[in-house]
Each structure stands twice: as C-alpha cells, then as structure tokens.
Design an enzyme around this catalytic site. Structure first.
Site, PDB file in Angstrom:
ATOM      1  N   SER A 106       0.825  -1.209   0.000  1.00  0.00           N
ATOM      2  CA  SER A 106       0.000   0.000   0.000  1.00  0.00           C
ATOM      3  C   SER A 106       0.862   1.262   0.000  1.00  0.00           C
ATOM      4  CB  SER A 106      -0.901  -0.001   1.241  1.00  0.00           C
ATOM      5  OG  SER A 106      -1.537   1.243   1.416  1.00  0.00           O
ATOM      6  N   TYR A 129      -2.484   5.898  -4.948  1.00  0.00           N
ATOM      7  CA  TYR A 129      -3.657   6.748  -5.079  1.00  0.00           C
ATOM      8  C   TYR A 129      -3.316   7.940  -5.979  1.00  0.00           C
ATOM      9  CZ  TYR A 129      -5.416   4.513  -0.766  1.00  0.00           C
ATOM     10  OH  TYR A 129      -5.833   3.622   0.186  1.00  0.00           O
ATOM     11  N   THR A 155      -5.610   2.799  -7.229  1.00  0.00           N
ATOM     12  CA  THR A 155      -6.902   2.872  -6.542  1.00  0.00           C
ATOM     13  C   THR A 155      -7.589   4.185  -6.883  1.00  0.00           C
ATOM     14  OG1 THR A 155      -6.122   1.478  -4.734  1.00  0.00           O
ATOM     15  CG2 THR A 155      -8.045   2.845  -4.299  1.00  0.00           C
TER      16      THR A 155
END
Length: 394
Positions: A106, A129, A155
């Site tokens: 992540s 992101y 994402t």
C-alpha cells in the site's frame, strides 16, 4: 455467522489487537450495509455439484500479467499493515512469495518499498492513489520501478475518505485519540510487546521517505484528507500510463461503463471492488457487480475482484462470476494480526485446500474451467401449498 478460517483468525485478532486497530480493519462506512452484503451475497452463490468426473489431475496454477501464480489469488493493498504485526508488510509479503502469489504494498504502508522488496524472491506489486502532491506520486513511482515492482495497482475509488464512524468511537480518530490509543496498548500487552515496542518505527514509510521526516499515525488521517483529490479524472492517469511501462490495474470499479472506460484508457486489468465497504455504503456488493462487468469487458483486460472473500470457496465463486483472479484484504490481515507471517501462510494453505475441494466437487480440473457453467441458475420462488396463504401474502 459464516464460519471459515478467517472467522477464527478474526476472533483471535480481536483479542490481541488494541480496539483502535481492530475496528480500523474490521469496520466499514456509515451503517456498514455494504460491508455485510459483501460477505452475505457471496456466500449465497450456489454452485453445481458434479460427480464421477475423474478429478485425479487438478491444477490451480494460472498466468496473470506474465506471472505464473500457484493459485489465482493476490494479497490486496491494506494501509497500516505494519501495525498488525511486527514489520507486518514484510511478514505478509514473504508468506505470499513463499506461496507463489503476489503481495501488493500500500501507499500508506508502515514498511517502505525499500524495506519490503529486497526480502522477496519474486517481484511485488505496488498500490498508488491519485494525490494532490504529484511530486510524491512521481517519486514513489520511480522508487517502485527501481525496486523491481512489476505491477501498479491504481486505486481510484477514494477521491475522498468515506465516513467511517467506528474510527471515531475506537480511538483511531476523534477527541483524545492519542491518549486513548496509549491506554489501549497498555491493556493489550502481547501487541504492545511485539509491535508497540519492537515493531518501530511506527510511521508511513513511503511517505516519510519522500518528506524526509517521520509521518506518524497521528498525522495519518490529516495527511490523507489533505492530499486526496476529488478532481481526479481519467486524464489525470495519462501521464502515469506513459511513465509506467509494466501492467497497470485500476482498482475500485463497480459499474460496467467505468470498466469500458478502463479498456479505452489502456489498463491491463481492473479490480471489481467497493473498497471492502469502506467508502460508499449502500453500493452493490462486488459479487453482484461482477457479472455485468464481466459481460461488458471480459477478454479485453484481466478482471480481479475483492471485498467479502473469506475462504477458498469464495475464490471459486468469484471466478465463476467472471473474475480471472481475486485479492484478499481483511482475511489475511486477521491472520497476520493473530499469528504473524505463519498465520498468513496457514490461511493461504487453507484457501488452496478449500479451492481444491470446490473444484473437485464441481468438476473443474483447471482455473480456466471455472466459469458461469458452475453456477446454479436462479431458482423460482417456492409456491404455497393449495389452500394455504404464502408468508408474503400473510
């Protein structure tokens, strides 16, 4: 209650973790309807049992983005995984690599790219992101490429954080949050020893590397809120598509038209996902959204799915609904919190065994044979006996 290995690991994780961490991973947005439906809708998918099909030769192996996977499963990106076990991203990534499947780091991991990647004997994936700080995005992409990351998972369903009320009640956020977290740590000594004391540094490693100073848990919510970009559109991804030469996967697709846009954009894959029910409550479960999306774009790119998958039978269900592979999120974090990397390894072994049972009893000898043909078509409603009123009529 739906019983599975992840159910047991969830209970163990709840006992071990301070409440602010347990509820952060366990909770969803608003009233958590979508969170529950993700699991319940998937569990209600009925499969056709077949027998006497000579299932002595069975293979779970599959190809995905030019990688050979031992089974069509990847570990999903989960923020703060390093707070659930000592250097948790490293432990989970090593368990995935040993099993022959990808681990996805992540953006908001505790362990930075440079700590995780060198410990693995296979390339990992990285999740990003769209953020207002484009300098950070460029920097982290360059670092990911230098570390040998093969696949970028982008994402797109978080232009703004969802309303997660459990976090305010648990101490992750809200008044006196820091003091509440310290008190919770003291009353959970196993976690305090393993992670609180020996799992340091407790910061967002990828962000801290870029900023040049620690980004602590106290800064986490504020930094994310300030940097998520509600103006995001497909054009904002074009420079990333040009920069990133490897496979690029768009995560957070629930609508067939968005899936078609991903094909036009040139994505190599999508993840059918509602962010585990953590963003917009009331949207379709991934299981219900998946078939229409598969009808729209199957064969034009790879389709992955997440949200609600708790066991190997769920994996087979998702594949039958149209996915090429799945991503595990909460299920592996529960196992990690309960028993570290060994817990993740055990969970993956159990998922493999459960997949084998499901494939043998549905007559699917390979992953390519898992299709909609394995699904029981919708049954007509039960008709009331003559002379009796139905429950609905009553």
């Amino acid at each position: 209650m739906i019983i599975s290995a992840s159910t047991d690991y969830r209970a163990a994780a709840q006992r071990k973790l301070p409440p602010f961490l347990f509820h952060y991973i366990d909770g969803g947005a608003y009233a958590e309807y979508t969170l529950r439906r993700n699991v319940e809708d998937l569990a209600e998918i009925a499969l056709r049992q077949r027998v006497l099909k000579n299932m002595s030769e069975l293979s779970l192996e599959t190809r995905l983005f030019d990688e050979t996977l031992s089974m069509p499963v990847a570990l999903a990106p989960v923020g703060l995984t390093g707070m659930y076990a000592r250097r948790g991203e490293v432990q989970a990534a090593q368990a995935a690599a040993a099993k022959g499947i990808p681990f996805t780091l992540s953006t908001v991991s505790v362990c930075p790219i440079e700590e995780v990647a060198p410990t693995l004997d296979r390339p990992m994936w990285f999740q990003l992101y769209v953020l207002k700080d484009r300098g950070f995005m460029k920097s982290v992409l360059e670092r990911a490429k230098a570390a040998g990351v093969t696949t970028l998972v982008f994402t797109v369903d978080m232009p703004t954080p969802g309303a997660r009320y459990r976090d305010a009640h648990s101490g992750m956020s809200g008044p006196n949050a820091a003091a509440r977290r310290i008190l919770q740590a003291v009353t959970h000594p196993a976690w305090a020893w393993d992670v609180g004391l020996f799992g340091r540094p407790h910061d967002l490693g990828n962000i801290s590397t870029y900023r040049g100073h620690p980004t602590s848990l106290s800064d986490y919510i504020g930094w994310l809120s300030a940097n998520f970009d509600p103006s995001i559109s497909w054009k904002d991804l074009e420079w990333i598509r040009e920069f990133w030469q490897g496979p690029m996967v768009i995560k957070g697709i629930l609508d067939p038209n968005d899936a078609k846009d991903a094909v036009k954009f040139g994505a190599d894959g999508i993840v059918v996902s509602n962010h585990g029910g953590r963003q917009l409550d009331g949207v379709l479960s991934s299981a219900r959204a998946l078939p229409d999306i598969a009808d729209a774009v199957k064969g034009n790119l790879k389709i992955l799915a997440d949200s609600g998958i708790r066991n190997g039978l769920d994996v087979v269900r998702m594949l039958a609904l149209g996915a090429d592979a799945v991503m595990l999120g909460r299920a592996f974090v529960y196992a990690l919190a309960a028993a570290g990397g060994a817990g993740v390894s055990n969970l993956l072994d159990l998922i493999e065994k459960e997949m084998r049972v499901a494939m043998i009893l549905t007559g699917a000898k390979s992953i390519s044979e898992i299709s909609a043909d394995l699904l029981v078509r919708e049954l007509p409603p039960i008709q009331p006996e003559p002379g009796k009123k139905s429950d609905q009529a009553a």
